[in-house]
Enzyme design. Structure first.
Site, PDB file in Angstrom:
ATOM      1  N   LYS A  13       0.833  -1.212   0.000  1.00  0.00           N
ATOM      2  CA  LYS A  13       0.000   0.000   0.000  1.00  0.00           C
ATOM      3  C   LYS A  13       0.866   1.260   0.000  1.00  0.00           C
ATOM      4  O   LYS A  13       0.585   2.208  -0.725  1.00  0.00           O
ATOM      5  CB  LYS A  13      -0.932   0.032   1.230  1.00  0.00           C
ATOM      6  CG  LYS A  13      -1.932  -1.104   1.299  1.00  0.00           C
ATOM      7  CD  LYS A  13      -2.956  -0.886   2.405  1.00  0.00           C
ATOM      8  CE  LYS A  13      -2.344  -0.832   3.788  1.00  0.00           C
ATOM      9  NZ  LYS A  13      -1.745  -2.100   4.239  1.00  0.00           N
ATOM     10  N   ARG A  88      -9.453   0.651   9.333  1.00  0.00           N
ATOM     11  CA  ARG A  88      -9.023  -0.716   9.608  1.00  0.00           C
ATOM     12  C   ARG A  88     -10.092  -1.525  10.321  1.00  0.00           C
ATOM     13  O   ARG A  88      -9.888  -2.720  10.572  1.00  0.00           O
ATOM     14  CB  ARG A  88      -7.778  -0.680  10.470  1.00  0.00           C
ATOM     15  CG  ARG A  88      -6.459  -0.875   9.695  1.00  0.00           C
ATOM     16  CD  ARG A  88      -5.429  -1.060  10.728  1.00  0.00           C
ATOM     17  NE  ARG A  88      -4.135  -1.522  10.464  1.00  0.00           N
ATOM     18  CZ  ARG A  88      -3.123  -0.843   9.938  1.00  0.00           C
ATOM     19  NH1 ARG A  88      -3.311   0.324   9.421  1.00  0.00           N
ATOM     20  NH2 ARG A  88      -1.939  -1.371   9.908  1.00  0.00           N
ATOM     21  N   ARG A 127      11.692  -7.126   3.554  1.00  0.00           N
ATOM     22  CA  ARG A 127      11.622  -5.685   3.796  1.00  0.00           C
ATOM     23  C   ARG A 127      12.526  -5.313   4.981  1.00  0.00           C
ATOM     24  O   ARG A 127      13.262  -4.330   4.920  1.00  0.00           O
ATOM     25  CB  ARG A 127      10.179  -5.272   4.081  1.00  0.00           C
ATOM     26  CG  ARG A 127      10.000  -3.780   4.327  1.00  0.00           C
ATOM     27  CD  ARG A 127       8.582  -3.339   4.030  1.00  0.00           C
ATOM     28  NE  ARG A 127       7.761  -3.284   5.226  1.00  0.00           N
ATOM     29  CZ  ARG A 127       6.474  -2.968   5.232  1.00  0.00           C
ATOM     30  NH1 ARG A 127       5.855  -2.690   4.110  1.00  0.00           N
ATOM     31  NH2 ARG A 127       5.778  -2.937   6.349  1.00  0.00           N
ATOM     32  N   ARG A 140      10.214  -1.993  14.083  1.00  0.00           N
ATOM     33  CA  ARG A 140      10.143  -3.020  15.110  1.00  0.00           C
ATOM     34  C   ARG A 140       8.977  -3.981  14.853  1.00  0.00           C
ATOM     35  O   ARG A 140       9.060  -5.163  15.151  1.00  0.00           O
ATOM     36  CB  ARG A 140       9.970  -2.333  16.462  1.00  0.00           C
ATOM     37  CG  ARG A 140      10.528  -3.149  17.568  1.00  0.00           C
ATOM     38  CD  ARG A 140      11.006  -2.191  18.618  1.00  0.00           C
ATOM     39  NE  ARG A 140      10.819  -2.793  19.916  1.00  0.00           N
ATOM     40  CZ  ARG A 140      10.999  -2.129  21.036  1.00  0.00           C
ATOM     41  NH1 ARG A 140      11.345  -0.870  21.015  1.00  0.00           N
ATOM     42  NH2 ARG A 140      10.831  -2.739  22.175  1.00  0.00           N
ATOM     43  N   ARG A 150       0.170  -8.736  13.406  1.00  0.00           N
ATOM     44  CA  ARG A 150      -0.461  -7.690  12.586  1.00  0.00           C
ATOM     45  C   ARG A 150      -1.353  -8.306  11.511  1.00  0.00           C
ATOM     46  O   ARG A 150      -2.444  -7.817  11.233  1.00  0.00           O
ATOM     47  CB  ARG A 150       0.615  -6.809  11.935  1.00  0.00           C
ATOM     48  CG  ARG A 150       1.366  -5.962  12.940  1.00  0.00           C
ATOM     49  CD  ARG A 150       2.615  -5.360  12.334  1.00  0.00           C
ATOM     50  NE  ARG A 150       2.339  -4.394  11.287  1.00  0.00           N
ATOM     51  CZ  ARG A 150       3.202  -4.079  10.322  1.00  0.00           C
ATOM     52  NH1 ARG A 150       4.381  -4.668  10.263  1.00  0.00           N
ATOM     53  NH2 ARG A 150       2.883  -3.196   9.418  1.00  0.00           N
TER      54      ARG A 150
HETATM   55  P1  AMP Z   1       0.828   0.511   9.408  1.00  0.00           P
HETATM   56  O1  AMP Z   1       2.054   1.340   9.153  1.00  0.00           O
HETATM   57  O2  AMP Z   1      -0.372   0.992   8.659  1.00  0.00           O
HETATM   58  O3  AMP Z   1       1.064  -0.963   9.234  1.00  0.00           O
HETATM   59  O4  AMP Z   1       0.459   0.728  10.969  1.00  0.00           O
HETATM   60  C1  AMP Z   1       1.366   0.385  11.986  1.00  0.00           C
HETATM   61  C2  AMP Z   1       0.612   0.195  13.293  1.00  0.00           C
HETATM   62  O5  AMP Z   1      -0.072   1.418  13.642  1.00  0.00           O
HETATM   63  C3  AMP Z   1      -0.487  -0.855  13.254  1.00  0.00           C
HETATM   64  O6  AMP Z   1       0.003  -2.160  13.485  1.00  0.00           O
HETATM   65  C4  AMP Z   1      -1.394  -0.377  14.389  1.00  0.00           C
HETATM   66  O7  AMP Z   1      -0.837  -0.668  15.670  1.00  0.00           O
HETATM   67  C5  AMP Z   1      -1.337   1.133  14.237  1.00  0.00           C
HETATM   68  N1  AMP Z   1      -2.383   1.622  13.290  1.00  0.00           N
HETATM   69  C6  AMP Z   1      -2.196   2.231  12.085  1.00  0.00           C
HETATM   70  N2  AMP Z   1      -3.369   2.558  11.517  1.00  0.00           N
HETATM   71  C7  AMP Z   1      -4.339   2.132  12.365  1.00  0.00           C
HETATM   72  C8  AMP Z   1      -5.761   2.149  12.333  1.00  0.00           C
HETATM   73  N3  AMP Z   1      -6.441   2.678  11.299  1.00  0.00           N
HETATM   74  N4  AMP Z   1      -6.433   1.616  13.397  1.00  0.00           N
HETATM   75  C9  AMP Z   1      -5.770   1.101  14.454  1.00  0.00           C
HETATM   76  N5  AMP Z   1      -4.427   1.018  14.544  1.00  0.00           N
HETATM   77  C10 AMP Z   1      -3.707   1.539  13.515  1.00  0.00           C
END
Ligand code: AMP
Length: 195
Positions: A13, A88, A127, A140, A150
Site C-alpha cells: 500500500k 481498519r 523488507r 520493530r 499484525r
Molecule cells: P501501518 O504502518 O499501517 O502498518 O500501521 C502500523 C501500526 O499502527 C499498526 O500495526 C497499528 O498498531 C497502528 N495503526 C495504524 N493505523 C491504524 C488504524 N487505522 N487503526 C488502528 N491502529 C492503527
C-alpha cells in the site's frame, strides 16, 4: 480524487500510495506514519499508542478517528487524498463516512490489494533485511513474530472493511502479489474504468 487503499500489512500500500501522490498531486494520509510520528515526538497520543503498536495490535478507533478527522481538515487534503492504513475496522469506516458527510465529500474508490497470506510473511522478512542493508532502522513491528500478529489483526478486524465498500459499489480489487509495475497498472485501469 479521494481514495482508500486496503490490504494487509506488507501488501504494498505504501509503495502504491507514493506513486498515486505523484500522479494526482494529492497527499497520502497514513495513520501508521502519523502514529509513528506521534510516538517519536512522545505526544500524549504517541505515549498511549507506543506499546500497542509494538505488539502489532490495533490502536483504539477513537484515537485514529481523531487524528484522521484533524488531518482531513488540513488545506493539502482539500483536493483529494489517499488513505493508507485507515479505515481498519468497520467502526472506522462508519466514522469516516460521518466525517466526509459533515464536509460534504464523497469517496471515489476503495482499492484492495489482494494477497497470498503465506507469501506475505517472506515479503516482510525481505523488507526488514533490505532496511538493514540500507543502514535504515528496521521497523520493530516488521519482526516476523510481530508481523504475524499484525496479519492476524488484519484478518480478524480489517477483512470486514472490504465487504463494507463492496456493498457501496466502491471496491476495486487488484492483485497485490504481482510486480510493483503490474499492480500500478491494475490500479490505474481500475480508476480509469470508473471515471
Ligand atoms: P501501518 O504502518 O499501517 O502498518 O500501521 C502500523 C501500526 O499502527 C499498526 O500495526 C497499528 O498498531 C497502528 N495503526 C495504524 N493505523 C491504524 C488504524 N487505522 N487503526 C488502528 N491502529 C492503527
Amino acid at each position: 480524487m479521494r481514495l482508500i487503499l486496503l490490504g494487509p500489512p506488507g501488501a504494498g500500500k505504501g509503495t502504491q500510495a507514493a506513486r498515486l501522490v505523484e500522479k494526482f498531486g494529492i497527499p497520502q494520509l497514513s495513520t501508521g506514519d502519523m502514529l509513528r510520528a506521534a510516538v517519536a515526538a512522545a505526544t500524549p497520543i504517541g505515549r498511549k499508542a507506543k506499546a500497542v503498536m509494538e505488539s502489532g495490535a490495533l490502536v483504539s478507533d477513537a484515537i485514529v478517528e481523531g487524528i484522521i478527522e484533524e488531518r482531513l481538515g488540513e488545506p493539502d487534503a482539500k483536493n483529494g487524498f489517499i488513505l493508507d492504513g485507515f479505515p481498519r475496522t468497520v467502526a472506522q469506516a462508519e466514522a469516516l463516512d460521518a466525517i466526509l458527510a459533515r464536509k460534504g465529500l464523497k469517496l471515489d474508490a476503495a482499492i484492495e490489494l489482494t494477497v497470498d497470506a503465506e507469501k506475505l510473511v517472506s515479503r516482510i522478512v525481505n523488507r526488514a533485511a533490505e532496511a538493514k542493508a540500507a543502514g535504515k532502522p528496521a521497523r520493530r513491528d516488521d519482526d516476523p513474530e510481530v508481523f504475524k500478529t499484525r496479519l492476524a489483526a488484519y484478518f480478524r478486524d480489517t477483512a470486514a472493511v472490504t465487504p463494507y465498500y463492496r456493498a457501496k459499489g466502491l471496491l476495486r480489487e487488484v492483485d497485490g502479489m504481482a510486480s510493483i509495475a503490474e499492480v500500478a497498472a491494475g490500479i490505474d485501469a481500475a480508476l480509469a474504468k470508473q471515471s
